[in-house]
Write a protein that holds these residues in place. Structure first.
Motif, mmCIF file in Angstrom:
data_model
loop_
_atom_site.group_PDB
_atom_site.id
_atom_site.type_symbol
_atom_site.label_atom_id
_atom_site.label_comp_id
_atom_site.label_asym_id
_atom_site.label_seq_id
_atom_site.Cartn_x
_atom_site.Cartn_y
_atom_site.Cartn_z
ATOM 1 N N TRP A 155 -3.776 0.754 6.481
ATOM 2 C CA TRP A 155 -4.629 0.240 5.598
ATOM 3 C C TRP A 155 -5.878 -0.536 5.516
ATOM 4 O O TRP A 155 -5.298 -1.677 6.193
ATOM 5 C CB TRP A 155 -3.737 -0.031 4.362
ATOM 6 C CG TRP A 155 -2.280 0.432 4.231
ATOM 7 C CD1 TRP A 155 -1.234 0.875 4.511
ATOM 8 C CD2 TRP A 155 -2.218 2.201 3.832
ATOM 9 N NE1 TRP A 155 -0.034 2.415 4.253
ATOM 10 C CE2 TRP A 155 -0.769 2.895 3.281
ATOM 11 C CE3 TRP A 155 -3.306 2.613 2.768
ATOM 12 C CZ2 TRP A 155 -0.583 3.683 3.369
ATOM 13 C CZ3 TRP A 155 -3.278 4.026 2.325
ATOM 14 C CH2 TRP A 155 -1.874 4.431 2.065
ATOM 15 N N ARG A 165 0.023 -0.827 9.184
ATOM 16 C CA ARG A 165 1.223 0.500 8.598
ATOM 17 C C ARG A 165 2.727 0.623 9.329
ATOM 18 O O ARG A 165 3.291 -0.587 9.428
ATOM 19 C CB ARG A 165 0.581 1.646 9.640
ATOM 20 C CG ARG A 165 0.603 1.679 10.947
ATOM 21 C CD ARG A 165 0.499 3.395 11.591
ATOM 22 N NE ARG A 165 0.638 2.540 12.405
ATOM 23 C CZ ARG A 165 1.531 2.850 13.875
ATOM 24 N NH1 ARG A 165 3.173 2.668 13.400
ATOM 25 N NH2 ARG A 165 1.015 2.359 15.394
ATOM 26 N N PHE A 215 0.400 -0.852 0.202
ATOM 27 C CA PHE A 215 -0.314 0.461 0.113
ATOM 28 C C PHE A 215 0.000 1.154 -0.333
ATOM 29 O O PHE A 215 2.162 1.604 0.674
ATOM 30 C CB PHE A 215 -1.008 0.254 1.141
ATOM 31 C CG PHE A 215 -2.315 -1.303 0.805
ATOM 32 C CD1 PHE A 215 -3.146 -0.790 0.881
ATOM 33 C CD2 PHE A 215 -1.997 -2.193 1.642
ATOM 34 C CE1 PHE A 215 -4.339 -1.650 0.826
ATOM 35 C CE2 PHE A 215 -2.775 -3.538 0.850
ATOM 36 C CZ PHE A 215 -4.470 -2.590 0.979
ATOM 37 N N PRO A 216 0.636 2.390 -0.738
ATOM 38 C CA PRO A 216 -0.455 2.160 -1.401
ATOM 39 C C PRO A 216 -0.784 2.041 -3.097
ATOM 40 O O PRO A 216 -2.129 2.010 -3.604
ATOM 41 C CB PRO A 216 -1.295 3.965 -1.000
ATOM 42 C CG PRO A 216 0.432 4.783 -1.381
ATOM 43 C CD PRO A 216 1.119 3.606 -0.997
#
Length: 531
Positions: free
Chosen positions: A455, A446, A394-395
């Motif tokens: 996330w 995270r 992510f992202p």
């Protein structure tokens, strides 16, 4: 005759917050647990191991990695922490200056998603850096690589070379190879590289095991047997080092389907080789990876609508391989990331259930729609999850999948709440091999030090659930939950001992907690303890 372990927080992992004051072990097994005074009185231990306030857990195991690949990365040019193409180029130039004329320039772990410009080097750029040296640079996902013109020439790859089954030779608008190879196309180059030497394999495995012990692991489930000159040669390296005498380290060897017949030809069967080493499931690749857009999706990629990914092993071929595995009394372990790959894998495994007393394994399972979860609940399977993928992917993975698919992606909490068996792993060298980093990622979703809520925060695990992934979960993946994964009478005396209590420290301090000691088979394999 045995040992008493005391003076620390001893988490049995039988239930949340379940601790005991002391544990008595003998002959590699836990015999009793309870108060130190009671155990001293009833067992008269010959030796006492003072934890000095440290915390003790059932031995952490990584349920899916590549140990030889990890060792190679530790010993080679590593791009995984580089955050710009300029730094990668500088590292290549410096490495090139150290090579003999014509020697291969290799490296591991580049990830264009970490670069501001998302740059992927073209073969002509690599030609300028490498001169007469052939180049092979493996992407972080190990499902793609960059090569230069010299490497393409040695492999016989031209404009007229067709894509191999399960792979893609990326080409420019004129149809010329760019030097970017996906999945099985990488094998075309690897086949012409000089074979790795035995001493290099031994050094790589030794480095990997020592690194895993330093990070608090008592074992791992690894897939290496098809990549280093054949089954016999590669297995011999494992058998020589991990012999349960000079080194005790619980190692489960997944067997790539292409070496399954070799394994049996040489007289080996599913199950234990010695008390440290065992043969596990038959490994199959259904698809590729999201990073290279080769994971097989039911609908096109959100950021590349011209593709749905790559089928590495067709449904028909997978069924044939699974039937061969069943004939030999073995479960299957399928690399599956996209939802389309998961669907046809479920179709195959439903029709061909695993032998009694075993479980099939779904490695990764990053896109898991609700309708497939319902079918998986009726099957005897375990997921090998990589919590740290959330931190790394992510992202940018949102761009790949789009919002519609995101709610059923990286959905670890959903899988566990639906009653599916889940184990924790790193897929090292793709992610750091530290289980503490995996535990933190499963809970925080995270990076440490980042302030956002994580996330897909609804998929966060509790600390207990996260630690379970690397203890009971890894045991369930190999149907050994009655042998290890908790601290209780009759279970293995394998322990991970940490300086701090990871159930109590501030969340981000989990990743900085020091490993005090690692115990396998009641034997100290790393660290020191006061006796």
């Amino acid at each position: 005759m045995g040992r008493l372990w005391f003076n620390g927080a001893i988490y049995t992992m039988e239930a949340e917050n379940r601790t005991v004051e002391a544990v008595y072990t003998e002959n590699g097994k836990v015999v009793d647990a309870g108060s130190a005074q009671k155990l001293r009185s009833e067992h008269a231990p010959l030796e006492e191991m003072d934890l000095q306030g440290a915390s003790m857990y059932p031995g952490f195991q990584d349920s899916h990695l590549h140990m030889l690949g990890l060792g190679e990365t530790l010993l080679s040019l590593d791009f995984s922490a580089m955050e710009s193409a300029a730094k990668m180029k500088q590292a290549l130039q410096e490495k090139k200056n150290q090579l003999e004329p014509g020697q291969w320039l290799t490296g591991e772990g580049w990830n264009e998603n970490n670069f501001t410009d998302r740059k992927i080097f073209h073969r002509w750029e690599l030609d300028e850096i490498a001169g007469d040296s052939p180049v092979l640079l493996t992407r972080i996902c190990r499902h793609a690589a960059l090569v230069n013109s010299k490497a393409l020439h040695l492999a016989g790859i031209t404009e007229d070379t067709p894509d191999p089954p399960g792979g893609i030779i990326v080409r420019d608008e004129q149809g010329r190879p760019t030097g970017y190879l996906l999945d099985t196309a990488v094998d075309l180059v690897k086949q012409v590289m000089p074979p790795v030497r035995d001493e290099e394999l031994r050094e790589a495995l030794q480095s990997a095991v020592q690194e895993m012990l330093r990070k608090g692991l008592t074992g791992g489930h690894t897939e290496d047997l098809n990549y280093y000159g054949g089954f016999k040669r590669t297995f011999q390296v494992f058998e020589d080092l991990i012999n349960h005498k000079s080194l005790k380290f619980r190692t489960n060897l997944l067997v790539h389907h292409e070496v399954l017949e070799d394994m049996h030809y040489h007289g080996f069967r599913f199950g234990p080789v010695n008390d440290s080493l065992s043969f596990g499931a038959v490994k199959i690749f259904a698809d590729g990876a999201l990073g290279a857009r080769t994971a097989l999706l039911q609908k096109p990629y959100n950021d590349a609508p011209e593709t749905c990914g790559v089928t590495v092993t067709s449904k028909e071929d997978m069924e044939s391989i699974v039937k061969r595995a069943r004939d030999k009394g073995m479960p299957a372990a399928v690399h599956v990331i996209g939802d389309a790959a998961l669907e046809y894998t479920v179709d195959v495994l439903e029709k061909n259930p695993p032998p009694e007393g075993t479980r099939d394994r779904l490695i990764h399972g990053q896109v898991t729609p609700a309708d497939l979860i319902g079918r998986l609940q009726q099957m005897n399977v375990a997921f090998d999850l990589q919590p740290r993928f959330v931190v790394s992917d992510f992202p940018w993975v949102q761009e790949r999948l789009g919002e519609e698919r995101l709610h059923c992606s990286f959905a670890w909490k959903t899988l566990m709440d639906e009653g599916l068996h889940c184990a924790g792993s790193s897929d090292a060298p793709i992610e750091p091999v530290s289980p503490l980093e995996g535990i933190h990622a499963a809970v925080a979703r995270r990076k440490p030090g980042v302030s956002h809520s994580g996330w897909l925060p609804e998929e966060k695990l509790s600390r207990f659930e996260a630690v379970q992934l690397y203890t009971r979960g890894s045991a369930k993946a190999v149907s050994a939950e009655e042998e290890y994964g908790i601290i209780a009478p009759g279970f293995r005396a394998d322990f991970t001992i940490l300086e701090n209590d990871i159930f109590q420290v501030p969340l981000d301090e989990i990743v900085t907690t020091a490993v005090k000691a690692v115990v396998v088979d009641d034997t100290l394999q790393y660290g020191t303890l006061t006796t």
